[in-house]
Write an enzyme that holds these catalytic residues in place. Sequence first.
Site, PDB file in Angstrom:
ATOM      1  N   ASP A  20       0.931  -1.224   0.079  1.00  0.00           N
ATOM      2  CA  ASP A  20      -0.050   0.135  -0.041  1.00  0.00           C
ATOM      3  C   ASP A  20       1.159   1.097  -0.061  1.00  0.00           C
ATOM      4  O   ASP A  20       1.427   1.668   1.186  1.00  0.00           O
ATOM      5  CB  ASP A  20      -0.958   0.133   1.153  1.00  0.00           C
ATOM      6  CG  ASP A  20      -1.796   1.257   1.181  1.00  0.00           C
ATOM      7  OD1 ASP A  20      -1.557   2.228   0.257  1.00  0.00           O
ATOM      8  OD2 ASP A  20      -2.715   1.092   2.006  1.00  0.00           O
ATOM      9  N   HIS A 135      -5.941  12.174  13.580  1.00  0.00           N
ATOM     10  CA  HIS A 135      -6.894  12.010  12.435  1.00  0.00           C
ATOM     11  C   HIS A 135      -7.869  11.013  12.949  1.00  0.00           C
ATOM     12  O   HIS A 135      -9.052  10.858  12.205  1.00  0.00           O
ATOM     13  CB  HIS A 135      -6.475  11.398  11.222  1.00  0.00           C
ATOM     14  CG  HIS A 135      -5.402  12.192  10.348  1.00  0.00           C
ATOM     15  ND1 HIS A 135      -5.547  13.417  10.060  1.00  0.00           N
ATOM     16  CD2 HIS A 135      -4.107  12.000  10.181  1.00  0.00           C
ATOM     17  CE1 HIS A 135      -4.440  14.047   9.510  1.00  0.00           C
ATOM     18  NE2 HIS A 135      -3.687  13.175   9.731  1.00  0.00           N
ATOM     19  N   ASP A 172       1.628  19.311  12.975  1.00  0.00           N
ATOM     20  CA  ASP A 172       1.804  18.381  11.945  1.00  0.00           C
ATOM     21  C   ASP A 172       1.315  19.021  10.603  1.00  0.00           C
ATOM     22  O   ASP A 172       0.455  19.906  10.754  1.00  0.00           O
ATOM     23  CB  ASP A 172       0.882  17.021  12.425  1.00  0.00           C
ATOM     24  CG  ASP A 172       0.951  16.086  11.441  1.00  0.00           C
ATOM     25  OD1 ASP A 172       1.679  14.708  11.628  1.00  0.00           O
ATOM     26  OD2 ASP A 172       0.552  16.079  10.115  1.00  0.00           O
ATOM     27  N   HIS A 174      -0.589  17.936   8.322  1.00  0.00           N
ATOM     28  CA  HIS A 174      -1.980  17.561   7.969  1.00  0.00           C
ATOM     29  C   HIS A 174      -2.950  17.883   8.963  1.00  0.00           C
ATOM     30  O   HIS A 174      -2.432  18.410  10.147  1.00  0.00           O
ATOM     31  CB  HIS A 174      -2.178  16.012   7.930  1.00  0.00           C
ATOM     32  CG  HIS A 174      -1.246  15.213   7.061  1.00  0.00           C
ATOM     33  ND1 HIS A 174      -0.239  14.644   7.217  1.00  0.00           N
ATOM     34  CD2 HIS A 174      -1.386  15.025   5.632  1.00  0.00           C
ATOM     35  CE1 HIS A 174       0.556  14.126   6.301  1.00  0.00           C
ATOM     36  NE2 HIS A 174      -0.288  14.223   5.379  1.00  0.00           N
ATOM     37  N   TYR A 305       7.982  11.503   8.293  1.00  0.00           N
ATOM     38  CA  TYR A 305       8.260  10.319   7.479  1.00  0.00           C
ATOM     39  C   TYR A 305       9.548   9.964   6.660  1.00  0.00           C
ATOM     40  O   TYR A 305      10.030   9.361   6.389  1.00  0.00           O
ATOM     41  CB  TYR A 305       6.985  10.177   6.426  1.00  0.00           C
ATOM     42  CG  TYR A 305       5.829  10.212   7.195  1.00  0.00           C
ATOM     43  CD1 TYR A 305       5.374   8.953   7.887  1.00  0.00           C
ATOM     44  CD2 TYR A 305       4.789  11.059   7.196  1.00  0.00           C
ATOM     45  CE1 TYR A 305       4.082   9.092   8.713  1.00  0.00           C
ATOM     46  CE2 TYR A 305       3.493  11.261   7.779  1.00  0.00           C
ATOM     47  CZ  TYR A 305       3.211  10.203   8.762  1.00  0.00           C
ATOM     48  OH  TYR A 305       2.038  10.189   9.442  1.00  0.00           O
TER      49      TYR A 305
HETATM   50  C1  X5A Z   1      -0.399  11.217  11.065  1.00  0.00           C
HETATM   51  C2  X5A Z   1      -0.213  11.549   9.679  1.00  0.00           C
HETATM   52  C3  X5A Z   1      -0.972  11.328   7.324  1.00  0.00           C
HETATM   53  C4  X5A Z   1      -1.739  10.407   6.752  1.00  0.00           C
HETATM   54  C5  X5A Z   1      -1.521  10.746   5.301  1.00  0.00           C
HETATM   55  C6  X5A Z   1      -2.385   9.845   4.264  1.00  0.00           C
HETATM   56  N1  X5A Z   1      -1.046  11.276   8.813  1.00  0.00           N
HETATM   57  N2  X5A Z   1      -2.263  10.142   2.771  1.00  0.00           N
HETATM   58  O1  X5A Z   1       0.747  12.271   9.306  1.00  0.00           O
HETATM   59 ZN    ZN Z   2       0.801  14.142   9.466  1.00  0.00          ZN
END
Ligand code: X5A
Ligand code: ZN
Length: 650
Positions: A20, A135, A172, A174, A305
Amino acid sequence: MGTALVYHEDMTATRLLWDDPECEIERPERLTAALDRLRKCGLEQRCLRLSAREASEEELGLVHSPEYVSLVRETQVLGKEELQALSGQFDAIYFHPSTFHCARLAVGAALQLVDAVLTGVVQNGFALVRPPGHHSQRAAANGFCVFNNVAIAAAHAKQKHGLQRILIVDWDVHHGQGIQYLFEDDPSVLYFSWHRYEHGRFWPFLRESDADAVGRGQGLGFTVNLPWNQVGMGNADYVAAFLHLLLPLAFEFDPELVLVSAGFDSAIGDPEGQMQATPECFAHLTQLLQVLAGGRVCAMLEGGYHLESLAESVCMTVQTLLGDPAPPLSGPMVPCQSALESIQSVRATQAPYWKSLQLQDVTPVPTSPSTHSPEGRPPPLLSGGPVCKTAASVLSSQLDQLCLHPAPPVCPAVALTAPDITLVLPPDVTQQEGAALNEETEAWARPHESLAQDEALTALGKLLYLLDGMLDGQVSSGMVATPPSAAAATLEVAIQRGLSHGAQRRILWLNIRGKEAAALSMFQVSTPLPVLTGGFLSCILGLVLPLAYGFQPDLVLVALGPAHGLQGPHAALLTSMLRGPAGGRVLALLEEDSTPQLAGILARVLHGEAPPSLGPYSVASPEDAQALMYLRGQLKPQWKMLQCRPHLEA
Ligand code: X5A
Ligand code: ZN
């Protein structure tokens, strides 16, 4: 009081078992890379290590439905095929047989951290966890998140510790829509999130991630979204967002606890964020938050990441929690137009709910044309009020001359404010009396009648000792008390000594006196320093810190004169916040008859302790707001960190 680091190795167990491309970046090495780096830097050893516990199902129930908790519990016994099928029912989620255990440890770690801070075991801390949480929703996993660690921590702080005001800062990259949904109508939780948005074209593609989602019902104004509409946001953009948006609201909110959804996918190198902020920026963001809530800051890992960038950014955050000064920021401190557009739009949208955003320039004003003298230095912007025959005005003209012949990069910035002296000396360095008295001190003192007495000479010796130590990197910060009669001359020597100490020295001199000073130019700024909370804060956040971040001094000299009029907490806050742009090198100059409490409080913040809270917010007077707005308008063309809205196109 210490910093906790909460961790458990079991949290490295959960991982993606099938192909994935979207989920594969959320992997166990995120934790091991961060922990290895913390060890290598000797930071882990300086923390109170706490082994994470599992949260109870009752604790999960603070924000999640019993059915959802059961669903996740049951994934423990599923085979790979079934796990994959179930994962497919959610957006950007994978389950693993260890997911339930890991996710309960992640929540447990967050709760332990909050408990340790709120019971006074530690001042602050970091929970190194996965899976992330922001999230996740009442009955849904989302975006690698299973249980909402930070939201449960906030609910727990309210329920178990009786807190009434909690600030959540989600840095973060997001949008933590899960946290937003859970506290939308709750005025006891102020949720701030910045996020890559690109006008809705970035995951999770939600209309409610935009700036006009401000909460509902009782919670109106307690959701603050700052959407970034371009990638590439950097240090200046992040610091500007804090100074001009988050911090005014945060001081007005006056939180009892700060929770950070500390995702580092907003750092340079991250494949998700595509942003430019360097790891050092997180040290500055952390330091800026530490002045809130008496320093009670709990950071929980979310995303991040790029292993290298993640590890380094985690170290920067933990190091700052431990009280170390933040390293200098790289790159030009100039926010980009898109960032300013976003910041301005959020300020305008939130203004109805926040006094700290009212009375400010939320409406367009014409920008003054900037004309530069041939030397490259702008002409004086104002011819100021009455010229005071004080050390300040004499020094001002000396500084002017230095600035007018700018071939060498000596570049003093002077922010003069109403009242007169500066001093700083950590207690351990105060003992250096003998060492400080030497011929050089006497030579510096000779032209000044007021420095003839022994006490004055001793104080000057200490000051020179500290100043040299700070400019050589041996001493991080300091404080000196002078006899009142010698204060002006001591300050003058300090500045001259600082400027003569090798090339490339940038000194920010903050002279807090009782009177108006004489001039305003790019390098000399004079303004009354209002002592009421609101006026004081807008002056610090809206003027002094943007100048300091733009100038990036090697040293800040804070002179608190006899009529400085600042209360201990105000002086402590100012001193503490100036450590950021100065790499911790703040030298405070006090007068001997200042109260011992003031000296004590300043010594503590110079060592990295949190300043006491200012208490309930009171609004700036219209006159103060007006004066500040005018000054900022004058200075904005040169000092870009003062800007909080984009240029108007002609
Ligand atoms: C915790 C976080 C990101 C999800 C990304 C999905 N989630 N494309 O950074
Ligand atoms: Zn994130």
